[in-house]
Write a protein that holds these residues in place. Structure first.
Motif, PDB file in Angstrom:
ATOM      1  N   ILE A  28      21.950  13.980  27.414  1.00 14.91           N
ATOM      2  CA  ILE A  28      20.801  13.233  26.875  1.00 14.91           C
ATOM      3  C   ILE A  28      19.824  14.167  26.171  1.00 14.91           C
ATOM      4  CG2 ILE A  28      18.766  11.869  27.500  1.00 14.91           C
ATOM      5  CD1 ILE A  28      20.427  10.590  29.703  1.00 14.91           C
ATOM      6  N   ASN A  29      19.485  15.292  26.807  1.00 15.86           N
ATOM      7  CA  ASN A  29      18.533  16.225  26.207  1.00 15.86           C
ATOM      8  C   ASN A  29      19.125  16.922  24.989  1.00 15.86           C
ATOM      9  OD1 ASN A  29      15.860  16.679  27.843  1.00 15.86           O
ATOM     10  ND2 ASN A  29      17.456  16.325  29.382  1.00 15.86           N
ATOM     11  N   LEU A  30      20.426  17.170  25.014  1.00 14.31           N
ATOM     12  CA  LEU A  30      21.064  17.785  23.859  1.00 14.31           C
ATOM     13  C   LEU A  30      21.032  16.840  22.658  1.00 14.31           C
ATOM     14  CD1 LEU A  30      22.613  20.281  22.864  1.00 14.31           C
ATOM     15  CD2 LEU A  30      24.729  19.143  23.560  1.00 14.31           C
ATOM     16  N   VAL A  31      21.331  15.564  22.914  1.00 12.97           N
ATOM     17  CA  VAL A  31      21.278  14.571  21.837  1.00 12.97           C
ATOM     18  C   VAL A  31      19.848  14.415  21.331  1.00 12.97           C
ATOM     19  CG1 VAL A  31      21.578  12.122  21.291  1.00 12.97           C
ATOM     20  CG2 VAL A  31      23.325  13.329  22.613  1.00 12.97           C
ATOM     21  N   CYS A 191       6.207  20.345  13.516  1.00 12.20           N
ATOM     22  CA  CYS A 191       7.111  19.665  14.463  1.00 12.20           C
ATOM     23  C   CYS A 191       6.506  19.580  15.852  1.00 12.20           C
ATOM     24  CB  CYS A 191       8.445  20.418  14.533  1.00 12.20           C
ATOM     25  SG  CYS A 191       9.311  20.521  12.968  1.00 12.20           S
ATOM     26  N   LYS A 192       5.197  19.834  15.951  1.00 12.04           N
ATOM     27  CA  LYS A 192       4.562  19.891  17.261  1.00 12.04           C
ATOM     28  C   LYS A 192       4.747  18.593  18.039  1.00 12.04           C
ATOM     29  CE  LYS A 192       0.896  23.369  16.767  1.00 12.04           C
ATOM     30  NZ  LYS A 192       1.284  23.953  15.483  1.00 12.04           N
ATOM     31  N   ARG A 193       4.544  17.453  17.365  1.00 14.25           N
ATOM     32  CA  ARG A 193       4.623  16.178  18.063  1.00 14.25           C
ATOM     33  C   ARG A 193       6.039  15.908  18.575  1.00 14.25           C
ATOM     34  NH1 ARG A 193       2.766  11.073  14.714  1.00 14.25           N
ATOM     35  NH2 ARG A 193       4.604  11.724  13.516  1.00 14.25           N
ATOM     36  N   ASP A 194       7.037  16.157  17.701  1.00 17.23           N
ATOM     37  CA  ASP A 194       8.421  15.927  18.114  1.00 17.23           C
ATOM     38  C   ASP A 194       8.852  16.895  19.211  1.00 17.23           C
ATOM     39  OD1 ASP A 194       8.647  13.891  16.297  1.00 17.23           O
ATOM     40  OD2 ASP A 194       9.482  15.160  14.714  1.00 17.23           O
ATOM     41  N   ILE A 195       8.474  18.162  19.061  1.00 21.20           N
ATOM     42  CA  ILE A 195       8.842  19.158  20.064  1.00 21.20           C
ATOM     43  C   ILE A 195       8.139  18.873  21.383  1.00 21.20           C
ATOM     44  CG2 ILE A 195       8.662  21.607  20.681  1.00 21.20           C
ATOM     45  CD1 ILE A 195       9.160  22.275  17.753  1.00 21.20           C
ATOM     46  N   SER A 196       6.873  18.430  21.297  1.00 26.92           N
ATOM     47  CA  SER A 196       6.137  18.083  22.507  1.00 26.92           C
ATOM     48  C   SER A 196       6.802  16.908  23.226  1.00 26.92           C
ATOM     49  CB  SER A 196       4.686  17.733  22.153  1.00 26.92           C
ATOM     50  OG  SER A 196       3.978  17.339  23.303  1.00 26.92           O
ATOM     51  N   SER A 197       7.252  15.923  22.447  1.00 29.44           N
ATOM     52  CA  SER A 197       7.948  14.780  23.048  1.00 29.44           C
ATOM     53  C   SER A 197       9.244  15.226  23.710  1.00 29.44           C
ATOM     54  CB  SER A 197       8.237  13.717  21.979  1.00 29.44           C
ATOM     55  OG  SER A 197       7.042  13.217  21.434  1.00 29.44           O
ATOM     56  N   PHE A 198       9.957  16.131  23.021  1.00 31.82           N
ATOM     57  CA  PHE A 198      11.203  16.638  23.591  1.00 31.82           C
ATOM     58  C   PHE A 198      10.947  17.388  24.896  1.00 31.82           C
ATOM     59  CE2 PHE A 198      13.881  20.445  24.018  1.00 31.82           C
ATOM     60  CZ  PHE A 198      15.096  19.839  24.298  1.00 31.82           C
ATOM     61  N   ARG A 199       9.917  18.245  24.882  1.00 35.43           N
ATOM     62  CA  ARG A 199       9.603  19.014  26.096  1.00 35.43           C
ATOM     63  C   ARG A 199       9.170  18.101  27.232  1.00 35.43           C
ATOM     64  NH1 ARG A 199       6.212  23.673  22.845  1.00 35.43           N
ATOM     65  NH2 ARG A 199       8.016  24.938  22.206  1.00 35.43           N
ATOM     66  N   THR A 200       8.385  17.075  26.895  1.00 37.30           N
ATOM     67  CA  THR A 200       7.950  16.121  27.925  1.00 37.30           C
ATOM     68  C   THR A 200       9.140  15.409  28.539  1.00 37.30           C
ATOM     69  OG1 THR A 200       5.850  15.760  26.783  1.00 37.30           O
ATOM     70  CG2 THR A 200       6.532  14.086  28.376  1.00 37.30           C
ATOM     71  N   PHE A 201      10.074  14.978  27.679  1.00 37.72           N
ATOM     72  CA  PHE A 201      11.267  14.304  28.183  1.00 37.72           C
ATOM     73  C   PHE A 201      12.111  15.259  29.022  1.00 37.72           C
ATOM     74  CE2 PHE A 201      15.644  12.853  27.945  1.00 37.72           C
ATOM     75  CZ  PHE A 201      15.504  11.506  28.280  1.00 37.72           C
ATOM     76  N   LEU A 202      12.193  16.531  28.594  1.00 39.58           N
ATOM     77  CA  LEU A 202      12.959  17.521  29.350  1.00 39.58           C
ATOM     78  C   LEU A 202      12.364  17.718  30.738  1.00 39.58           C
ATOM     79  CD1 LEU A 202      15.171  19.683  29.471  1.00 39.58           C
ATOM     80  CD2 LEU A 202      13.557  21.296  28.448  1.00 39.58           C
ATOM     81  N   ILE A 203      11.031  17.830  30.806  1.00 43.48           N
ATOM     82  CA  ILE A 203      10.365  18.005  32.100  1.00 43.48           C
ATOM     83  C   ILE A 203      10.578  16.777  32.984  1.00 43.48           C
ATOM     84  CG2 ILE A 203       8.110  18.223  33.216  1.00 43.48           C
ATOM     85  CD1 ILE A 203       7.222  19.901  30.778  1.00 43.48           C
ATOM     86  N   ILE A 204      10.474  15.593  32.383  1.00 44.21           N
ATOM     87  CA  ILE A 204      10.680  14.359  33.148  1.00 44.21           C
ATOM     88  C   ILE A 204      12.116  14.304  33.681  1.00 44.21           C
ATOM     89  CG2 ILE A 204      10.831  11.839  32.975  1.00 44.21           C
ATOM     90  CD1 ILE A 204       8.493  11.958  31.011  1.00 44.21           C
ATOM     91  N   SER A 205      13.077  14.684  32.838  1.00 43.72           N
ATOM     92  CA  SER A 205      14.471  14.655  33.278  1.00 43.72           C
ATOM     93  C   SER A 205      14.714  15.638  34.420  1.00 43.72           C
ATOM     94  CB  SER A 205      15.403  14.960  32.106  1.00 43.72           C
ATOM     95  OG  SER A 205      15.210  16.274  31.626  1.00 43.72           O
ATOM     96  N   ILE A 206      14.043  16.811  34.362  1.00 51.80           N
ATOM     97  CA  ILE A 206      14.179  17.786  35.453  1.00 51.80           C
ATOM     98  C   ILE A 206      13.585  17.227  36.739  1.00 51.80           C
ATOM     99  CG2 ILE A 206      13.423  20.050  36.279  1.00 51.80           C
ATOM    100  CD1 ILE A 206      13.574  21.032  33.382  1.00 51.80           C
ATOM    101  N   ILE A 207      12.406  16.605  36.611  1.00 51.39           N
ATOM    102  CA  ILE A 207      11.764  16.015  37.792  1.00 51.39           C
ATOM    103  C   ILE A 207      12.629  14.911  38.388  1.00 51.39           C
ATOM    104  CG2 ILE A 207       9.777  14.661  38.574  1.00 51.39           C
ATOM    105  CD1 ILE A 207       8.088  16.170  36.511  1.00 51.39           C
ATOM    106  N   VAL A 208      13.192  14.062  37.504  1.00 50.63           N
ATOM    107  CA  VAL A 208      14.064  12.979  37.977  1.00 50.63           C
ATOM    108  C   VAL A 208      15.299  13.555  38.667  1.00 50.63           C
ATOM    109  CG1 VAL A 208      15.573  11.107  37.221  1.00 50.63           C
ATOM    110  CG2 VAL A 208      13.282  11.301  36.269  1.00 50.63           C
ATOM    111  N   THR A 209      15.863  14.619  38.084  1.00 51.37           N
ATOM    112  CA  THR A 209      17.045  15.240  38.685  1.00 51.37           C
ATOM    113  C   THR A 209      16.736  15.806  40.064  1.00 51.37           C
ATOM    114  OG1 THR A 209      17.928  15.817  36.500  1.00 51.37           O
ATOM    115  CG2 THR A 209      18.791  17.039  38.384  1.00 51.37           C
TER     116      THR A 209
END
Length: 452
Positions: A28-31, A191-209
């Motif tokens: 998911i994060n790679l995509v 790309c700050k907004r897109d990268i920030s969204s990606f990082r937020t999703f990455l952190i959320i996915s780590i927390i969920v995991t």
């Protein structure tokens, strides 16, 4: 054994779930990252193909009908400062980008292989800085970005010029160097907004995991008791049977031996009475070892663990087998390093090395070799008992530590025993936190090694 089985069940469950979580979240994060990079790269392609600007769209009444480009005299940045921008008048394409037609919905335009909509130029933050071929500042365009000052923009461009970088990511800005009229223009896409969204999703996915892992661990710890309850009950019954049977056998065996003694007193010893005594002793030895194994399987320590001079202990036991080596016409060598100490139970350690040496003599070939060594090396304190054999498969032979397994079934009648000696030796080694293994290196010998 019960605790070990439960730990293995939980460990296998956690490893399986962790692998699934990592694969799913990784994909998911790679995509997600691929989409962020692809979208930014598409916009950058458009900017790079149009000298750092988006081409104008013909939007009829929705956009100004002019394609006038601000000149250096009338262009200012967000602070009201004059900007030195060198740009040319751009044509007014009546059918979209570069002559491409608007789609049926009138929303998206195609530019090469890139598709953007009418709002893309307005929602995209970008700027460019032009340097001479020698790296001197010429001009900049900051009209489409508010988060960076002119000095910072120039600093970015000069730093990339000094490094010789032509494209990449710098401080959350995608950049690309293009040639414009013999000069080097550095185009930056925010790309700050897109990268920030990606990082937020990455952190959320780590927390969920992590949260999922904790939940699965708790559930597996609870459910393992339920799933393995029949196994626990069966094992407890088996253990009770072994213990009860050993106690029940002691009385009849003692009576048999007493009766044999009376017969010998009245009629004298004979090979038959001696055979009865021998088999009674074997049966007693078997029940004692089975009880010991049952206790050790539960991780119950037998005996008292104290500091021992292992060198003296092992050497004394090994030397006691020298008469047996002479009687069996086998070459026997002992090599024990002095001054090696261990913390353990002396009776159990004596039992372990005795079982290993006894096994070596039983299963070595006629006129073969038996070697005992105890030395300290980088791996630890290593006890090695090896013996020659007629033939054995090369490699590890951990199956020999299974109960009632023998090295050579054809020698059962000669060697006696029940095939649990090595199991007892393994249990004693593990109770002392040692690792025991069996391996053949040349098909003509086998080596038993205990590493403390």
């Amino acid at each position: 054994m019960v605790k070990t089985l439960r730990r293995k069940f939980i460990a296998i469950t956690m490893i399986s779930v962790t692998a699934v979580f990592l694969i799913i979240m990784g994909i998911i994060n790679l995509v997600n990252y691929s989409n962020v990079y692809s979208n930014a790269n598409e916009k950058m392609d458009i900017l790079a193909s149009n000298n750092g600007e988006f081409p104008k769209l013909d939007q009829g009444s929705n956009m100004p009908g002019t394609n006038e480009i601000n000149t250096p005299e009338n262009t200012t940045n967000v602070s009201g400062e004059k900007q030195n921008i060198q740009m040319e008048q751009m044509p007014n394409y009546q059918s979209g980008f570069m002559g491409q037609k608007r789609d049926k919905k009138g929303t998206f335009y195609n530019f090469g292989n890139n598709a953007i909509n009418e709002e893309t130029p307005f929602e995209t933050r970008y700027f460019n800085v032009t340097l001479s071929d020698s790296g001197d500042y010429i001009s900049s365009n900051l009209l489409n970005v508010a988060a960076i000052s002119k000095d910072s923009a120039i600093s970015y461009a000069k730093e990339l010029y000094d490094k010789g970088s032509v494209k990449g990511i710098y401080d959350d800005y995608m950049y690309r160097q293009i040639d414009v009229d013999g000069n080097k223009m550095y185009v930056f896409l925010d790309c700050k907004r897109d990268i920030s969204s990606f990082r937020t999703f990455l952190i959320i996915s780590i927390i969920v995991t992590v949260a999922g892992e904790i939940l699965v661990f708790i559930l597996s710890a609870i459910l393992s008791r339920i799933f393995l309850k029949p196994v626990f009950e069966s094992y407890d019954k088996q253990k009770r049977f072994i213990t009860d049977a050993s106690h029940e056998l002691k009385t009849p065996v003692a009576i048999i031996k007493a009766n044999v003694e009376i017969i010998e007193m009245e009629n004298g010893e004979s090979e038959w009475t001696q055979s009865i005594v021998k088999q009674a002793d074997r049966l007693t030895n078997l029940t004692e070892k089975m009880v010991m194994l049952s206790r050790m399987d539960e991780g119950t320590r037998t005996g008292e663990f104290v500091d021992l001079n292992a060198s003296e202990l092992f050497e004394e036991v090994a030397e006691s087998y020298e008469p047996i080596a002479i009687k069996m016409n086998k070459t026997y060598s002992i090599d024990v390093e002095k001054g090696i100490s261990l913390k353990g139970d002396s009776d159990n350690l004596i039992e372990m090395i005795s079982l290993l040496i006894d096994n070596a003599f039983k299963y070595s070939n006629d006129g073969g070799n038996v070697d005992v060594t105890f030395k300290k090396n980088s791996k630890g304190k290593v006890l090695t008992i090896s013996n020659s054999v007629d033939e054995i498969e090369e490699g590890r032979h951990d199956e020999l530590f299974e109960r009632f397994v023998r090295m050579d079934e054809s020698r059962n009648s000669k060697t006696g025993g029940f095939g649990i000696g090595l199991s007892v030796a393994q249990a004693i080694a593990e109770s002392h936190k040692a690792k025991i293994s069996a391996r053949s290196y040349d098909t003509q010998s086998i080596e038993f090694k205990v590493v403390f």
